[in-house]
Scaffold this motif. Structure first.
Motif, PDB file in Angstrom:
ATOM      1  N   LEU A  60      12.513   4.239   1.309  1.00 15.62           N
ATOM      2  CA  LEU A  60      11.778   5.325   1.955  1.00 15.62           C
ATOM      3  C   LEU A  60      10.354   4.874   2.287  1.00 15.62           C
ATOM      4  N   ALA A  61       9.726   4.144   1.390  1.00 16.26           N
ATOM      5  CA  ALA A  61       8.391   3.618   1.675  1.00 16.26           C
ATOM      6  C   ALA A  61       8.428   2.726   2.913  1.00 16.26           C
ATOM      7  N   HIS A  84       0.831  -1.202   0.000  1.00 15.84           N
ATOM      8  CA  HIS A  84       0.000   0.000   0.000  1.00 15.84           C
ATOM      9  C   HIS A  84       0.868   1.256   0.000  1.00 15.84           C
ATOM     10  N   GLU A  85       1.931   1.251   0.803  1.00 12.52           N
ATOM     11  CA  GLU A  85       2.790   2.436   0.901  1.00 12.52           C
ATOM     12  C   GLU A  85       3.590   2.663  -0.367  1.00 12.52           C
ATOM     13  N   LEU A  86       3.962   1.588  -1.055  1.00 18.37           N
ATOM     14  CA  LEU A  86       4.675   1.743  -2.323  1.00 18.37           C
ATOM     15  C   LEU A  86       3.816   2.486  -3.331  1.00 18.37           C
ATOM     16  N   ARG A  87       2.537   2.136  -3.400  1.00 17.59           N
ATOM     17  CA  ARG A  87       1.613   2.866  -4.282  1.00 17.59           C
ATOM     18  C   ARG A  87       1.536   4.332  -3.884  1.00 17.59           C
ATOM     19  N   ALA A  88       1.408   4.581  -2.589  1.00 14.81           N
ATOM     20  CA  ALA A  88       1.288   5.951  -2.108  1.00 14.81           C
ATOM     21  C   ALA A  88       2.547   6.752  -2.415  1.00 14.81           C
ATOM     22  N   LEU A  89       3.699   6.137  -2.244  1.00 16.57           N
ATOM     23  CA  LEU A  89       4.949   6.842  -2.501  1.00 16.57           C
ATOM     24  C   LEU A  89       5.077   7.245  -3.967  1.00 16.57           C
ATOM     25  N   LEU A  90       4.666   6.373  -4.878  1.00  8.48           N
ATOM     26  CA  LEU A  90       4.767   6.682  -6.304  1.00  8.48           C
ATOM     27  C   LEU A  90       3.857   7.840  -6.710  1.00  8.48           C
ATOM     28  N   ALA A  91       2.848   8.140  -5.889  1.00  6.59           N
ATOM     29  CA  ALA A  91       1.943   9.252  -6.167  1.00  6.59           C
ATOM     30  C   ALA A  91       2.301  10.508  -5.375  1.00  6.59           C
ATOM     31  N   ALA A 122      15.199  -6.921   1.688  1.00  6.29           N
ATOM     32  CA  ALA A 122      14.469  -8.117   1.280  1.00  6.29           C
ATOM     33  C   ALA A 122      12.969  -7.866   1.235  1.00  6.29           C
ATOM     34  N   ARG A 123      12.436  -7.237   2.265  1.00  3.89           N
ATOM     35  CA  ARG A 123      10.981  -7.090   2.353  1.00  3.89           C
ATOM     36  C   ARG A 123      10.456  -6.051   1.370  1.00  3.89           C
ATOM     37  N   ARG A 124      11.146  -4.944   1.198  1.00  2.00           N
ATOM     38  CA  ARG A 124      10.635  -3.958   0.245  1.00  2.00           C
ATOM     39  C   ARG A 124      10.763  -4.458  -1.182  1.00  2.00           C
ATOM     40  N   THR A 125      11.821  -5.237  -1.483  1.00  3.33           N
ATOM     41  CA  THR A 125      11.968  -5.785  -2.838  1.00  3.33           C
ATOM     42  C   THR A 125      10.846  -6.773  -3.140  1.00  3.33           C
ATOM     43  N   ALA A 126      10.545  -7.637  -2.190  1.00  2.00           N
ATOM     44  CA  ALA A 126       9.458  -8.599  -2.388  1.00  2.00           C
ATOM     45  C   ALA A 126       8.119  -7.893  -2.509  1.00  2.00           C
ATOM     46  N   ALA A 127       7.921  -6.822  -1.746  1.00  2.00           N
ATOM     47  CA  ALA A 127       6.676  -6.069  -1.844  1.00  2.00           C
ATOM     48  C   ALA A 127       6.543  -5.396  -3.204  1.00  2.00           C
ATOM     49  N   VAL A 128       7.642  -4.888  -3.738  1.00  5.89           N
ATOM     50  CA  VAL A 128       7.610  -4.301  -5.085  1.00  5.89           C
ATOM     51  C   VAL A 128       7.218  -5.358  -6.119  1.00  5.89           C
ATOM     52  N   SER A 129       7.793  -6.552  -6.005  1.00  4.69           N
ATOM     53  CA  SER A 129       7.442  -7.629  -6.935  1.00  4.69           C
ATOM     54  C   SER A 129       5.968  -7.997  -6.811  1.00  4.69           C
ATOM     55  N   ALA A 130       5.448  -8.047  -5.586  1.00 16.90           N
ATOM     56  CA  ALA A 130       4.036  -8.372  -5.379  1.00 16.90           C
ATOM     57  C   ALA A 130       3.137  -7.292  -5.965  1.00 16.90           C
TER      58      ALA A 130
END
Length: 304
Positions: free
Chosen positions: A290-291, A22-29, A104-112
């Motif tokens: 950052l996310a 969810h935060e990755l989406r928010a960060l891109l906006a 590890a966790r942010r990379t996997a979240a980006v892939s998801a």
């Protein structure tokens, strides 16, 4: 205010995958986000020191990690270091997070997140090539975020593959191991290897989604050139950020024009394209860290 120094376990607890996605989406906006180019300092013996800063209107962070390929297969981690999180308004250091866990966790979240947006069949089964920290994180994220219930593990180390399969089972998924990734034509594939050689050469199936995360320099590679060119010609290739033009070794070595491919930001809210194989090339970006820092800071008891 004294900063909270979090170990790997405590860092992971602050970074649940659904919140990260969810935060990755928010960060891109978020127009306030600033991410300067990362500094990569070569070290003796083939290692590198990475300095990766990023900031938004409220939070600033810097990831300082070493990448030591020679540690592969030893008790020492290939990635070591910290993520330091600051409050922009006061300048105070708020958190020090475990760098490998964040990575590890942010990379996997980006892939998801990419699979949510791009995969023709996001429910799996999932083939994970590589059974290290990234393989483990991707198993967790795809099971938790996408609802994957069947996982196949391929690794050069049979014991590592078995250990990751056991972990996937503990998360509620059916899990098996294979010696050859080509023998498991799954609709979801992630490659999480040290990227010192090709691990996938031919396209397993025409509607596959591949997240390739191991290679993040022009000289690293996990995917065969023909596979990359097949995805570009008959499906879609998406990169995580524009910086991939200098870093996406799989695509660069395949002779493809990396700058011509859309980024994850470009495709998140776009209508699905034509069916065909999808290759998501992830090289890493301090914005993803950052996310993670934003998510972790919100989980801090004193955070507003």
């Amino acid at each position: 205010m004294s900063a909270s120094l979090l170990d790997a376990h405590a860092t992971a607890a602050r970074l649940p995958y659904p919140r990260l996605v969810h935060e990755l989406r928010a960060l891109l906006a978020d127009a306030s986000v600033q991410v300067p180019p990362r500094i990569v300092q070569p070290l003796a013996g083939g290692a590198s020191l990475f300095v990766m800063p990023a900031a938004d209107a409220r939070v600033a962070m810097a990831k300082l990690i070493t990448f030591t390929p020679a540690n592969a297969g030893t008790p020492r981690a290939a990635i070591q270091g910290d993520v330091v999180v600051f409050d922009v308004a006061t300048g105070e250091r708020r958190l020090v997070l475990d760098g490998p866990t964040v990575t590890a966790r942010r990379t996997a979240a980006v892939s998801a997140l990419a699979a949510q947006a791009l995969a023709p069949d996001a429910k799996g089964p999932l083939l994970v090539v590589g059974a290290g920290a990234q393989g483990r994180a991707h198993c967790e994220a795809f099971i938790e975020v996408l609802g994957v219930r069947e996982v196949v593990i391929a690794s050069r180390s049979a014991s590592s593959a078995q250990a990751l399969a056991a972990h996937a089972r503990a998360l509620g998924a059916r899990a098996t191991t294979v010696a050859d990734p080509a023998s498991a034509p799954c609709p979801l594939i992630v490659t999480c290897t040290p990227a010192n050689g090709v691990v996938l050469r031919s396209l397993p199936r025409g509607d596959v989604f591949i997240a390739a995360v191991g290679a993040f320099t022009p000289h690293m590679v996990e995917l065969g050139a023909e596979l990359c060119r097949e995805c570009a010609a008959h499906g879609r290739v998406v990169v995580d950020t524009p910086e991939a033009v200098h870093e996406a070794g799989d695509l660069i070595q395949a002779g493809l024009e990396v700058a011509s491919f859309p980024t994850l930001r470009d495709v998140l809210d776009a209508r699905p394209g034509a069916r065909g194989p999808v290759l998501f090339k992830s090289c890493g970006w301090a914005g993803w860290d950052l996310a993670a820092a934003r998510v972790a800071l919100r989980a801090t008891p004193s955070a507003a």
